[in-house]
Motif scaffolding. Structure first.
Motif, mmCIF file in Angstrom:
data_model
loop_
_atom_site.group_PDB
_atom_site.id
_atom_site.type_symbol
_atom_site.label_atom_id
_atom_site.label_comp_id
_atom_site.label_asym_id
_atom_site.label_seq_id
_atom_site.Cartn_x
_atom_site.Cartn_y
_atom_site.Cartn_z
ATOM 1 N N MET A 1 -1.469 -7.931 -12.722
ATOM 2 C CA MET A 1 -1.257 -7.209 -11.475
ATOM 3 C C MET A 1 -2.602 -6.675 -10.987
ATOM 4 O O MET A 1 -3.362 -6.104 -11.753
ATOM 5 N N PRO A 2 -2.894 -6.827 -9.679
ATOM 6 C CA PRO A 2 -4.153 -6.324 -9.139
ATOM 7 C C PRO A 2 -4.242 -4.807 -9.255
ATOM 8 O O PRO A 2 -3.245 -4.108 -9.254
ATOM 9 N N THR A 3 -5.455 -4.320 -9.332
ATOM 10 C CA THR A 3 -5.680 -2.877 -9.386
ATOM 11 C C THR A 3 -5.486 -2.277 -8.003
ATOM 12 O O THR A 3 -6.075 -2.760 -7.034
ATOM 13 N N PRO A 4 -4.652 -1.223 -7.860
ATOM 14 C CA PRO A 4 -4.503 -0.589 -6.551
ATOM 15 C C PRO A 4 -5.833 -0.017 -6.073
ATOM 16 O O PRO A 4 -6.654 0.424 -6.861
ATOM 17 N N ARG A 5 -6.037 -0.028 -4.780
ATOM 18 C CA ARG A 5 -7.264 0.516 -4.201
ATOM 19 C C ARG A 5 -6.947 1.121 -2.842
ATOM 20 O O ARG A 5 -5.921 0.823 -2.258
ATOM 21 N N THR A 6 -7.848 1.944 -2.342
ATOM 22 C CA THR A 6 -7.588 2.606 -1.069
ATOM 23 C C THR A 6 -8.413 2.058 0.081
ATOM 24 O O THR A 6 -8.057 2.239 1.224
ATOM 25 N N GLY A 7 -9.513 1.409 -0.140
ATOM 26 C CA GLY A 7 -10.306 0.970 0.993
ATOM 27 C C GLY A 7 -10.338 -0.526 1.086
ATOM 28 O O GLY A 7 -10.142 -1.195 0.099
ATOM 29 N N PRO A 8 -10.572 -1.100 2.234
ATOM 30 C CA PRO A 8 -10.832 -0.459 3.507
ATOM 31 C C PRO A 8 -9.588 0.061 4.206
ATOM 32 O O PRO A 8 -9.674 0.704 5.247
ATOM 33 N N GLY A 9 -8.438 -0.210 3.679
ATOM 34 C CA GLY A 9 -7.227 0.312 4.284
ATOM 35 C C GLY A 9 -6.505 -0.706 5.138
ATOM 36 O O GLY A 9 -6.772 -1.905 5.088
ATOM 37 N N LEU A 10 -5.576 -0.202 5.928
ATOM 38 C CA LEU A 10 -4.696 -1.027 6.740
ATOM 39 C C LEU A 10 -4.948 -0.704 8.208
ATOM 40 O O LEU A 10 -5.082 0.460 8.569
ATOM 41 N N THR A 11 -4.987 -1.738 9.039
ATOM 42 C CA THR A 11 -5.184 -1.536 10.472
ATOM 43 C C THR A 11 -4.191 -2.397 11.234
ATOM 44 O O THR A 11 -4.123 -3.613 11.014
ATOM 45 N N THR B 1 -3.199 -4.431 14.297
ATOM 46 C CA THR B 1 -3.914 -5.135 15.354
ATOM 47 C C THR B 1 -2.880 -5.821 16.250
ATOM 48 O O THR B 1 -1.701 -5.906 15.883
ATOM 49 N N PRO B 2 -3.294 -6.351 17.407
ATOM 50 C CA PRO B 2 -2.337 -7.083 18.253
ATOM 51 C C PRO B 2 -1.755 -8.321 17.556
ATOM 52 O O PRO B 2 -0.718 -8.812 17.939
ATOM 53 N N ARG B 3 -2.424 -8.799 16.504
ATOM 54 C CA ARG B 3 -1.969 -10.013 15.813
ATOM 55 C C ARG B 3 -1.240 -9.726 14.504
ATOM 56 O O ARG B 3 -0.730 -10.648 13.888
ATOM 57 N N GLY B 4 -1.223 -8.478 14.052
ATOM 58 C CA GLY B 4 -0.558 -8.179 12.789
ATOM 59 C C GLY B 4 -1.197 -6.990 12.091
ATOM 60 O O GLY B 4 -1.961 -6.235 12.698
ATOM 61 N N LEU B 5 -0.903 -6.850 10.824
ATOM 62 C CA LEU B 5 -1.450 -5.767 10.010
ATOM 63 C C LEU B 5 -2.587 -6.317 9.166
ATOM 64 O O LEU B 5 -2.367 -7.173 8.300
ATOM 65 N N ALA B 6 -3.815 -5.851 9.433
ATOM 66 C CA ALA B 6 -4.972 -6.256 8.649
ATOM 67 C C ALA B 6 -4.976 -5.424 7.378
ATOM 68 O O ALA B 6 -4.972 -4.191 7.430
ATOM 69 N N ALA B 7 -4.943 -6.119 6.233
ATOM 70 C CA ALA B 7 -4.812 -5.427 4.955
ATOM 71 C C ALA B 7 -5.577 -6.168 3.867
ATOM 72 O O ALA B 7 -5.259 -7.324 3.561
ATOM 73 N N PHE B 8 -6.585 -5.504 3.302
ATOM 74 C CA PHE B 8 -7.303 -6.033 2.151
ATOM 75 C C PHE B 8 -7.738 -7.491 2.346
ATOM 76 O O PHE B 8 -7.553 -8.332 1.478
ATOM 77 N N GLY B 9 -8.300 -7.776 3.529
ATOM 78 C CA GLY B 9 -8.841 -9.102 3.799
ATOM 79 C C GLY B 9 -7.831 -10.124 4.299
ATOM 80 O O GLY B 9 -8.179 -11.285 4.490
#
Length: 168
Positions: A1-11, A13-21
């Motif tokens: 399981m990946p390690t939880p992290r806080t950055g860069p976060g969630l944004t 956008t008009p095209r969707g939710l930008a999350a962790f790349g």
């Protein structure tokens, strides 16, 4: 399981939710985006929010993250501005209007809770802005952000308490 992290976060956008790349397709409230959110308007509130909790149905899915909390049989969320416990988790029975967290449908099998209108909650400003699974692909919500079940699970495995959420 990946390690939880806080950055860069969630944004959002008009095209969707930008999350962790990644860009995740998502749905927002039927009332669109709002700066002046109020209870029942169906809008997703603009602003800087944070993920504060992760809830899941242990009878339906495995624990999605180490910090996830199981949803119990009597768990509810108050959406009644007259309730002293407005916009907070509670237990049924309650004389106040509320939303059951343990639903018969899979909508809340996995939920990321945000800090929208909390600590302290302002009565009538809106409650329960969650990230949860969608009913149908990109179908509007009552104000929450909804994602495909597999994207929500992927996100829950990577988010952590304090992960920022920007809704411009």
């Amino acid at each position: 399981m990946p390690t939880p992290r806080t950055g860069p976060g969630l944004t959002l956008t008009p095209r969707g939710l930008a999350a962790f790349g990644r860009l995740l397709p998502c749905a927002i409230g039927r009332g669109g985006l709002a700066r002046a959110k109020r209870e029942g308007d169906g809008a997703t509130p603009r602003g800087r929010h944070r993920v504060t909790g992760c809830l899941y149905r242990p009878d339906r899915i495995a624990r999605p993250a180490p910090w996830a909390v199981p949803i119990g049989l009597s768990d509810i969320w108050s959406d009644d501005p007259r309730d002293p416990g407005y916009n907070a988790p509670a237990r049924a029975p309650s004389p106040h209007s509320h939303e059951r967290l343990r639903r018969p449908d899979p909508l809340y099998d996995l939920v990321l809770v945000t800090d929208w209108n909390s600590a302290p909650a302002v009565p009538g400003r809106g409650s329960a802005i969650f990230l949860h699974r969608w009913r149908r692909r990109c179908a509007p919500t009552e104000g929450c952000i909804a994602l495909a079940p597999e994207d929500l699970a992927w996100l829950a495995a990577r988010a952590a308490p304090g992960t920022p959420l920007l809704v411009p």
